[in-house]
Design an enzyme around this catalytic site. Sequence first.
Site, PDB file in Angstrom:
ATOM      1  N   GLY A 177       1.833 -12.273  13.194  1.00 58.83           N
ATOM      2  CA  GLY A 177       2.391 -12.937  12.013  1.00 58.83           C
ATOM      3  C   GLY A 177       1.874 -14.353  11.866  1.00 58.83           C
ATOM      4  O   GLY A 177       2.198 -15.225  12.663  1.00 58.83           O
ATOM      5  N   GLY A 178       1.032 -14.554  10.864  1.00 62.64           N
ATOM      6  CA  GLY A 178       0.619 -15.906  10.505  1.00 62.64           C
ATOM      7  C   GLY A 178      -0.408 -16.564  11.400  1.00 62.64           C
ATOM      8  O   GLY A 178      -0.578 -17.779  11.332  1.00 62.64           O
ATOM      9  N   CYS A 215       9.644   0.748   9.185  1.00 56.55           N
ATOM     10  CA  CYS A 215       9.292   1.662   8.090  1.00 56.55           C
ATOM     11  C   CYS A 215      10.573   2.340   7.601  1.00 56.55           C
ATOM     12  O   CYS A 215      11.603   2.256   8.272  1.00 56.55           O
ATOM     13  CB  CYS A 215       8.299   2.699   8.611  1.00 56.55           C
ATOM     14  SG  CYS A 215       9.035   3.832   9.794  1.00 56.55           S
ATOM     15  N   PHE A 219       0.826  -1.214   0.000  1.00 57.61           N
ATOM     16  CA  PHE A 219       0.000   0.000   0.000  1.00 57.61           C
ATOM     17  C   PHE A 219       0.862   1.267   0.000  1.00 57.61           C
ATOM     18  O   PHE A 219       0.423   2.333  -0.423  1.00 57.61           O
ATOM     19  CB  PHE A 219      -0.890   0.036   1.253  1.00 57.61           C
ATOM     20  CG  PHE A 219      -1.983  -0.992   1.258  1.00 57.61           C
ATOM     21  CD1 PHE A 219      -3.273  -0.651   0.889  1.00 57.61           C
ATOM     22  CD2 PHE A 219      -1.740  -2.303   1.638  1.00 57.61           C
ATOM     23  CE1 PHE A 219      -4.300  -1.589   0.898  1.00 57.61           C
ATOM     24  CE2 PHE A 219      -2.751  -3.249   1.650  1.00 57.61           C
ATOM     25  CZ  PHE A 219      -4.030  -2.894   1.269  1.00 57.61           C
ATOM     26  N   GLY A 220       2.086   1.150   0.550  1.00 55.16           N
ATOM     27  CA  GLY A 220       2.927   2.331   0.720  1.00 55.16           C
ATOM     28  C   GLY A 220       2.521   3.165   1.921  1.00 55.16           C
ATOM     29  O   GLY A 220       2.852   4.339   1.999  1.00 55.16           O
TER      30      GLY A 220
HETATM   31  C1  LIG Z   1      -3.702  -5.425   4.223  1.00 54.06           C
HETATM   32  C2  LIG Z   1      -2.570  -5.174   5.168  1.00 54.06           C
HETATM   33  C3  LIG Z   1      -2.137  -3.862   5.416  1.00 54.06           C
HETATM   34  C4  LIG Z   1      -1.091  -3.624   6.318  1.00 54.06           C
HETATM   35  N1  LIG Z   1      -0.738  -2.323   6.614  1.00 54.06           N
HETATM   36  C5  LIG Z   1       0.110  -2.064   7.666  1.00 54.06           C
HETATM   37  C6  LIG Z   1       0.316  -0.751   8.156  1.00 54.06           C
HETATM   38  O1  LIG Z   1      -0.266   0.216   7.671  1.00 54.06           O
HETATM   39  N2  LIG Z   1       1.168  -0.586   9.208  1.00 54.06           N
HETATM   40  C7  LIG Z   1       1.821  -1.634   9.808  1.00 54.06           C
HETATM   41  O2  LIG Z   1       2.578  -1.430  10.764  1.00 54.06           O
HETATM   42  N3  LIG Z   1       1.635  -2.900   9.363  1.00 54.06           N
HETATM   43  C8  LIG Z   1       0.791  -3.137   8.331  1.00 54.06           C
HETATM   44  N4  LIG Z   1       0.542  -4.445   7.935  1.00 54.06           N
HETATM   45  C9  LIG Z   1       1.291  -5.538   8.581  1.00 54.06           C
HETATM   46  C10 LIG Z   1       0.487  -6.188   9.695  1.00 54.06           C
HETATM   47  O3  LIG Z   1       0.223  -5.318  10.767  1.00 54.06           O
HETATM   48  C11 LIG Z   1       1.228  -7.427  10.259  1.00 54.06           C
HETATM   49  O4  LIG Z   1       2.383  -7.015  10.949  1.00 54.06           O
HETATM   50  C12 LIG Z   1       1.633  -8.429   9.190  1.00 54.06           C
HETATM   51  O5  LIG Z   1       0.642  -8.509   8.190  1.00 54.06           O
HETATM   52  C13 LIG Z   1       1.848  -9.825   9.774  1.00 54.06           C
HETATM   53  O6  LIG Z   1       0.664 -10.336  10.333  1.00 54.06           O
HETATM   54  P1  LIG Z   1      -0.289 -11.392   9.557  1.00 54.06           P
HETATM   55  O7  LIG Z   1       0.579 -12.529   9.140  1.00 54.06           O
HETATM   56  O8  LIG Z   1      -1.338 -11.752  10.565  1.00 54.06           O
HETATM   57  O9  LIG Z   1      -0.855 -10.660   8.385  1.00 54.06           O
HETATM   58  C14 LIG Z   1      -0.468  -4.705   6.984  1.00 54.06           C
HETATM   59  C15 LIG Z   1      -0.893  -6.017   6.707  1.00 54.06           C
HETATM   60  C16 LIG Z   1      -1.925  -6.261   5.814  1.00 54.06           C
HETATM   61  C17 LIG Z   1      -2.370  -7.662   5.569  1.00 54.06           C
END
Ligand SMILES: Cc1cc2nc3c(=O)[nH]c(=O)nc-3n(C[C@H](O)[C@H](O)[C@H](O)COP(=O)(O)O)c2cc1C
Length: 355
Positions: free
Chosen positions: A316-317, A195, A126-127
Amino acid sequence: MLQTPFYDPEKSYEENLAEGPFGYFGEAGVTPQKGEPTYEFFGHKMYSPFGIPAGPLINGKFVQAALDKGFDIVIYKTVRTRKYPCHPWPNVLSVDVTGDLTLEKASGKLVANHAFHEPISITNSFGVPSPDPEFWKEDIANLIKAQRPGQVVIGGFQGTKMGDGDVEAYIEDYRVAARMLMEAGVKVFEVNFSCPNEGTANLLCFDIARSETIAKAIKEVIGELPLIVKVAYYQDSDALREFVKRVGSMVDGISAINTIAAEIIDEKGEQALPGEGRSRSGVCGYSIKWAGVDMVKRLKALREELGLTYTIVGVGGVTTPEDFFEYRAAGADVVMSATGAMWNPHLAEDIKHVL
Ligand SMILES: Cc1cc2nc3c(=O)[nH]c(=O)nc-3n(C[C@H](O)[C@H](O)[C@H](O)COP(=O)(O)O)c2cc1C
């Protein structure tokens, strides 16, 4: 079985903002809580130590839906001090990974497509867009006013790298963001340190001196209110130890992990995500669980070794209740799921059935 995701990857970010959330999160109704809130979280009592991290909850409608469906600790998608654009669509693709996404596999290329399947692993790109602060301040303030006991909305933010090497301005941007969130009534803060870091090509969390300076600057603004720092996976244990020693002693929580970056290609072998700077992108979901659990174990061992008290947020996961318990057993005080929750909006209810 994968359910309708509450954020629709086939739609643009703007369409999701305007029309979402989808599926179960789009349905009216509040899942009743059972018993009393008993889980301690920075002096608040929660119904569960489970929620959704920064990312998929892109505005107040998404956050409110998550709270209504029983996700008790939720983060409003990372905001900035100014409106910031989103990368072009697609922003979420399925990635093919067999087993764990080890760092070795992540150093190669991963094939992405639109065929989302179990076990779910995706890339998100997304950036870190942000609405105008005028919008998000009011949106967050309304959520906080409506917050029910036993649940909390966390304000997530990051500073904006302008690419001009002005480190002072970069640090000041974190202070300004923290102040804006305070004005919105936020009581728990999460700063994204995984970031871009001004003047470097690496992530901020790997610049330990800069991380320490920024954490201190934010704490000067928010005072006693709790601050969580979100970090990436550290391969280097000495670097993690140093980070925890210098930053972990100053903050109230550490959240790990964000995504694991890899080169993402399509089935023809070409860059899958259009545009400059998008050949590599973060992978999340099932295949990165090993890394999140590993970081939680190391953060717990370091907390003991260094005599610190920070709260550990494991991310994560997590796609099933078993994953939640695996994180808790590894030492996570709180567990969060982004990808897993997107495709199973009943995940908090499923976990509460066995909690
Ligand atoms: C759709 C999406 C958008 C994300 N946007 C951000 C964000 O804006 N800021 C951030 O710190 N992490 C962002 N993440 C990362 C998540 O907070 C998380 O650390 C990462 O996805 C690992 O968790 P998961 O395996 O449950 O997805 C985003 C993840 C997803 C799936």
